[in-house]
Design a protein around this motif. Sequence first.
Motif, PDB file in Angstrom:
ATOM      1  N   GLN A  25       0.829  -1.210   0.000  1.00 50.28           N
ATOM      2  CA  GLN A  25       0.000   0.000   0.000  1.00 50.28           C
ATOM      3  C   GLN A  25       0.861   1.258   0.000  1.00 50.28           C
ATOM      4  O   GLN A  25       0.579   2.221  -0.728  1.00 50.28           O
ATOM      5  CB  GLN A  25      -0.921  -0.021   1.223  1.00 50.28           C
ATOM      6  CG  GLN A  25      -1.933  -1.147   1.206  1.00 50.28           C
ATOM      7  CD  GLN A  25      -2.553  -1.406   2.571  1.00 50.28           C
ATOM      8  OE1 GLN A  25      -2.338  -0.649   3.522  1.00 50.28           O
ATOM      9  NE2 GLN A  25      -3.322  -2.485   2.693  1.00 50.28           N
ATOM     10  N   ARG A  26       1.935   1.270   0.789  1.00 54.53           N
ATOM     11  CA  ARG A  26       2.776   2.455   0.893  1.00 54.53           C
ATOM     12  C   ARG A  26       3.498   2.716  -0.437  1.00 54.53           C
ATOM     13  O   ARG A  26       3.578   3.863  -0.898  1.00 54.53           O
ATOM     14  CB  ARG A  26       3.783   2.273   2.028  1.00 54.53           C
ATOM     15  CG  ARG A  26       4.627   3.507   2.346  1.00 54.53           C
ATOM     16  CD  ARG A  26       3.767   4.651   2.888  1.00 54.53           C
ATOM     17  NE  ARG A  26       4.573   5.709   3.475  1.00 54.53           N
ATOM     18  CZ  ARG A  26       4.604   5.992   4.776  1.00 54.53           C
ATOM     19  NH1 ARG A  26       3.886   5.281   5.644  1.00 54.53           N
ATOM     20  NH2 ARG A  26       5.344   6.985   5.224  1.00 54.53           N
ATOM     21  N   VAL A 150      13.792  -6.918   4.308  1.00 56.63           N
ATOM     22  CA  VAL A 150      12.889  -6.597   5.409  1.00 56.63           C
ATOM     23  C   VAL A 150      12.769  -7.881   6.224  1.00 56.63           C
ATOM     24  O   VAL A 150      12.219  -8.875   5.757  1.00 56.63           O
ATOM     25  CB  VAL A 150      11.512  -6.120   4.906  1.00 56.63           C
ATOM     26  CG1 VAL A 150      10.559  -5.925   6.079  1.00 56.63           C
ATOM     27  CG2 VAL A 150      11.652  -4.821   4.113  1.00 56.63           C
ATOM     28  N   VAL A 151      13.297  -7.861   7.432  1.00 51.56           N
ATOM     29  CA  VAL A 151      13.490  -9.077   8.215  1.00 51.56           C
ATOM     30  C   VAL A 151      12.841  -8.927   9.587  1.00 51.56           C
ATOM     31  O   VAL A 151      12.957  -7.876  10.225  1.00 51.56           O
ATOM     32  CB  VAL A 151      14.996  -9.379   8.391  1.00 51.56           C
ATOM     33  CG1 VAL A 151      15.209 -10.660   9.192  1.00 51.56           C
ATOM     34  CG2 VAL A 151      15.695  -9.475   7.038  1.00 51.56           C
ATOM     35  N   SER A 207       4.709   1.767  15.595  1.00 50.28           N
ATOM     36  CA  SER A 207       6.051   2.319  15.502  1.00 50.28           C
ATOM     37  C   SER A 207       6.861   1.646  14.399  1.00 50.28           C
ATOM     38  O   SER A 207       7.565   2.312  13.625  1.00 50.28           O
ATOM     39  CB  SER A 207       6.767   2.165  16.850  1.00 50.28           C
ATOM     40  OG  SER A 207       8.100   2.614  16.770  1.00 50.28           O
ATOM     41  N   ILE A 208       6.756   0.321  14.324  1.00 52.12           N
ATOM     42  CA  ILE A 208       7.471  -0.423  13.286  1.00 52.12           C
ATOM     43  C   ILE A 208       6.950  -0.050  11.908  1.00 52.12           C
ATOM     44  O   ILE A 208       7.720   0.159  10.958  1.00 52.12           O
ATOM     45  CB  ILE A 208       7.334  -1.936  13.539  1.00 52.12           C
ATOM     46  CG1 ILE A 208       8.154  -2.335  14.766  1.00 52.12           C
ATOM     47  CG2 ILE A 208       7.784  -2.746  12.313  1.00 52.12           C
ATOM     48  CD1 ILE A 208       7.908  -3.746  15.236  1.00 52.12           C
ATOM     49  N   GLY A 213       7.666   2.540   6.784  1.00 53.37           N
ATOM     50  CA  GLY A 213       7.156   3.486   5.804  1.00 53.37           C
ATOM     51  C   GLY A 213       8.208   4.509   5.408  1.00 53.37           C
ATOM     52  O   GLY A 213       8.351   4.845   4.221  1.00 53.37           O
ATOM     53  N   ALA A 214       8.971   4.990   6.400  1.00 52.99           N
ATOM     54  CA  ALA A 214      10.022   5.958   6.099  1.00 52.99           C
ATOM     55  C   ALA A 214      11.096   5.344   5.215  1.00 52.99           C
ATOM     56  O   ALA A 214      11.611   5.996   4.290  1.00 52.99           O
ATOM     57  CB  ALA A 214      10.631   6.477   7.403  1.00 52.99           C
TER      58      ALA A 214
END
Length: 258
Positions: A25-26, A150-151, A207-208, A213-214
């Motif tokens: 989505q992002r 991404v782990v 938070s994750i 997203g950043a």
Amino acid sequence: MNVLIVYAHPEPTSLNGALKDFAMQRLAANGHTVQVSDLYAMGWKPQLDAGDTLEHEAGTPFHPSLDSKRAFAGGWQSPDIAAEQDKLRWADAVVFQFPLWWFSMPAIMKGWVERVYAYGFAYGVGEHSDARWGDRYGEGSMQGKRAMLVVTTGGWDSHYSARGINGPIDDLLFPIQHGVLYYPGFDVLPPFVSYRSSKMDDARFASIRQALGARLDALFDTAPIPYRPQNSGQYEIPALTLRDDIAPGRTGFAAHRE
């Protein structure tokens, strides 16, 4: 830009499943075109075998590298392999998402690499001589593309720190990032790692997700890990060891970062 997510987790409602959906989505919201290879949902065959070569002659020995070379060159690859190679050609960036199981990627993702990274496609390319040793480690078919891991892991971040019992996370991921990704030419971005995945509440998940997203927002701006290119003159060829004047006194994985 085109982004491929290669994803390996058997449970769609898991943390990994939620992060994968969020990433899709992002990235789409940022204007990227996204494809996902959900390996468990696809029923991906992980084992490399003679069935990957459509023209393999029954009763003859199977030679993984030679059969892969012939199949890729002759257009005789299994259709599932060829389809994943087309996705890699299409992609400007590839996100590999998986839980860290026994200090590596799940077997199904390792099998994706073994089958899709055919001889002539991801390895065995380029000139081999006294001046060059193939197009690899900074060159190759994936050159110009970006890759990021991404782990998720159940251990604490301290467990994977410089003096942690599991070893530094950068060392554990080195065979994947340097070997699987940098070898065929990807620009490899620093990994995004989520720790203590079994201890998740709404606040931690938010938070994750914000941090991921950043990282996704900066997918095409983040500086890659500065691995040393093989054919840049820093390595002796054909020994493929660092020259004595390059990073003197440094050994191990860290010596191969500029």
